[in-house]
Design an enzyme around this catalytic site. Structure first.
Site, PDB file in Angstrom:
ATOM      1  N   THR A  82      -5.754  -1.720   6.883  1.00  0.00           N
ATOM      2  CA  THR A  82      -5.786  -3.183   6.968  1.00  0.00           C
ATOM      3  C   THR A  82      -7.163  -3.662   7.405  1.00  0.00           C
ATOM      4  O   THR A  82      -7.406  -4.866   7.451  1.00  0.00           O
ATOM      5  CB  THR A  82      -4.729  -3.676   7.962  1.00  0.00           C
ATOM      6  OG1 THR A  82      -4.923  -3.027   9.232  1.00  0.00           O
ATOM      7  CG2 THR A  82      -3.328  -3.366   7.459  1.00  0.00           C
TER       8      THR A  82
ATOM      9  N   ARG B 278       6.799  -8.056   2.063  1.00  0.00           N
ATOM     10  CA  ARG B 278       7.541  -7.569   3.237  1.00  0.00           C
ATOM     11  C   ARG B 278       8.200  -8.726   3.971  1.00  0.00           C
ATOM     12  O   ARG B 278       9.360  -8.633   4.398  1.00  0.00           O
ATOM     13  CB  ARG B 278       6.610  -6.809   4.167  1.00  0.00           C
ATOM     14  CG  ARG B 278       7.320  -6.225   5.400  1.00  0.00           C
ATOM     15  CD  ARG B 278       6.348  -5.504   6.292  1.00  0.00           C
ATOM     16  NE  ARG B 278       5.786  -4.337   5.618  1.00  0.00           N
ATOM     17  CZ  ARG B 278       4.702  -3.683   6.024  1.00  0.00           C
ATOM     18  NH1 ARG B 278       4.046  -4.100   7.106  1.00  0.00           N
ATOM     19  NH2 ARG B 278       4.268  -2.629   5.366  1.00  0.00           N
TER      20      ARG B 278
ATOM     21  N   LYS C 278       0.840  -1.214   0.000  1.00  0.00           N
ATOM     22  CA  LYS C 278       0.000   0.000   0.000  1.00  0.00           C
ATOM     23  C   LYS C 278       0.869   1.255   0.000  1.00  0.00           C
ATOM     24  O   LYS C 278       0.639   2.180  -0.777  1.00  0.00           O
ATOM     25  CB  LYS C 278      -0.930  -0.029   1.221  1.00  0.00           C
ATOM     26  CG  LYS C 278      -1.940  -1.179   1.189  1.00  0.00           C
ATOM     27  CD  LYS C 278      -2.893  -1.149   2.364  1.00  0.00           C
ATOM     28  CE  LYS C 278      -2.234  -1.566   3.656  1.00  0.00           C
ATOM     29  NZ  LYS C 278      -1.826  -2.994   3.652  1.00  0.00           N
ATOM     30  N   THR C 279       1.869   1.301   0.876  1.00  0.00           N
ATOM     31  CA  THR C 279       2.780   2.454   0.905  1.00  0.00           C
ATOM     32  C   THR C 279       3.609   2.530  -0.367  1.00  0.00           C
ATOM     33  O   THR C 279       3.899   3.621  -0.884  1.00  0.00           O
ATOM     34  CB  THR C 279       3.699   2.367   2.137  1.00  0.00           C
ATOM     35  OG1 THR C 279       2.909   2.232   3.320  1.00  0.00           O
ATOM     36  CG2 THR C 279       4.568   3.611   2.258  1.00  0.00           C
TER      37      THR C 279
ATOM     38  N   ASP D 286      -1.725   6.485   6.508  1.00  0.00           N
ATOM     39  CA  ASP D 286      -1.677   5.055   6.796  1.00  0.00           C
ATOM     40  C   ASP D 286      -2.645   4.734   7.934  1.00  0.00           C
ATOM     41  O   ASP D 286      -2.888   5.570   8.811  1.00  0.00           O
ATOM     42  CB  ASP D 286      -0.252   4.648   7.168  1.00  0.00           C
ATOM     43  CG  ASP D 286      -0.030   3.159   7.063  1.00  0.00           C
ATOM     44  OD1 ASP D 286      -0.883   2.460   6.478  1.00  0.00           O
ATOM     45  OD2 ASP D 286       0.999   2.681   7.574  1.00  0.00           O
TER      46      ASP D 286
END
Length: 364
Positions: free
Chosen positions: A176, A235, A82-83, A127
């Site tokens: 999330t 990640r 997302k980032t 975020d």
């Protein structure tokens, strides 16, 4: 470059000036490595191709019209990009990017510097936007629709509202837990993109590319081994890759082959399904102590001496997705796949008794 907006010399409730906010701390080595591994352009993103294609269309249209991007909401589990998408859009447009999080915006005035300092066409990335307080959320409604801020001056009968116009910019939200967003906030995002888990093929490509960025050599079968143990999450794949690279430097000649990758992951107690020691302990407790279930999360957490939130938010999501555990009205139940993975024999269950018990509970 992303920057943090600093609030300078704002008066507090007691009338005394507040000290200038301390400068942002320098990025940690882990953050620096993560930034280095991020794709910089939309064409460099591997996986999430449907999302990337839709974003490329919105990007091309915005450039042709000379307008900012529409407001975008990204949702999905942690670590899926997302980032990364926000930073890629910032690079593609060549505009300013401001980063913040919903948890840090406690009051309306906390969000004001990000709004008033936004330049034309810039991007504000929030975020965990589902953690915005309701007052702050309602405060940014006119910002997202009309690019204005309604500021109330004074109190009571003497109060008056000033409409402060803003530059046109884009808000990108990431969450999330999209179900926790209020409907009015969700509907103000013109694009809503859900990020899915990555398949092993895409993860293996990501691992191969990032190993080159780390100046490490990795074989194709080693990349596939890491991809298979990374839970479909880039990640986690990058974290696994960093550990295997360090292991190869310390215990081998620096090259990562299949044997080195397996030895390194075995030392971390990461099994072939990507489960760690805590995941296997959860399954072992469910099967050994609670006879495979059904049982509740509170009972499991108490037996494992863990917080219930840890069980629900960190341990169970992957086990549920891999179908090692199912949630039933009566509690958590281990599946046949969990028994096979742990090398245990599944006990015979009386299916009819389970159905009758379930029906009985429904009518209680």
């Amino acid at each position: 470059m992303a920057r943090e907006v600093k609030i300078k010399g704002k008066s507090g409730d007691d009338g005394e000036p507040r000290p200038e906010a301390a400068p942002a701390a320098p990025p940690s080595p882990a953050d620096a490595v993560e930034e280095k591994l991020r794709p910089q352009r939309l064409s460099e993103i591997i996986g999430q191709r449907a999302v990337a294609e839709r974003l490329s269309i919105a990007l091309a249209a915005a450039k042709k019209r000379g307008e900012p991007l529409p407001h975008i909401l990204f949702d999905g589990p942690p670590g899926l990009g997302k980032t990364t998408f926000a930073s890629v859009l910032h690079n593609e447009l060549g505009v300013e990017l401001n980063l913040t999080s919903g948890a840090s915006l406690d009051k309306k005035m906390d969000v004001m510097p990000y709004l008033t300092n936004a330049s034309e066409g810039s991007i504000l990335f929030i975020d965990e936007i589902h953690r915005l307080p309701r007052a702050v959320e309602e405060f940014i409604y006119p910002v997202m629709e009309d690019f204005r801020v309604d500021v109330v001056l004074g109190e009571g009968m003497a109060a008056r509202t000033i409409n402060l116009p803003l530059k046109r910019f884009t808000i990108i939200g990431a969450t999330t837990r999209s179900g926790m967003l209020s409907a009015p906030l969700r509907e103000r995002f013109h694009m809503h993109e859900h990020l899915e888990f990555y398949d092993p093929d895409d993860l293996a490509r990501i691992i191969t590319i990032n190993s080159a960025k780390m100046r490490a050599t990795i074989s194709d079968d080693a990349a596939w081994e890491l991809a298979g143990r990374s839970r479909g999450t880039p990640r986690i794949a990058n974290a696994r890759l960093r550990w295997v690279r360090d292991y190869a430097l310390a215990r081998a000649d620096g090259a990562i082959d299949l044997g080195v990758a397996r030895d390194a992951l075995d030392m971390q107690e990461i099994d072939s399904e990507g489960m760690d020691k805590q995941d296997r302990r959860y399954l072992d407790t469910l099967i050994r102590v609670f006879k495979g279930g059904p049982t509740g999360a509170e009972a499991l957490a108490a037996t494992m001496t863990l917080a219930v939130d840890t069980i629900r938010d960190e341990v169970e999501p992957y086990l549920l997705r891999r179908e090692f555990v199912v949630r039933t009205p009566r509690g958590r139940v281990a599946t046949s796949a969990a028994y096979r993975h742990l090398g245990l024999t599944e006990p015979q269950r009386d299916v009819m008794d389970d159905l009758l018990e379930g029906q009985r509970r429904l009518f209680l």
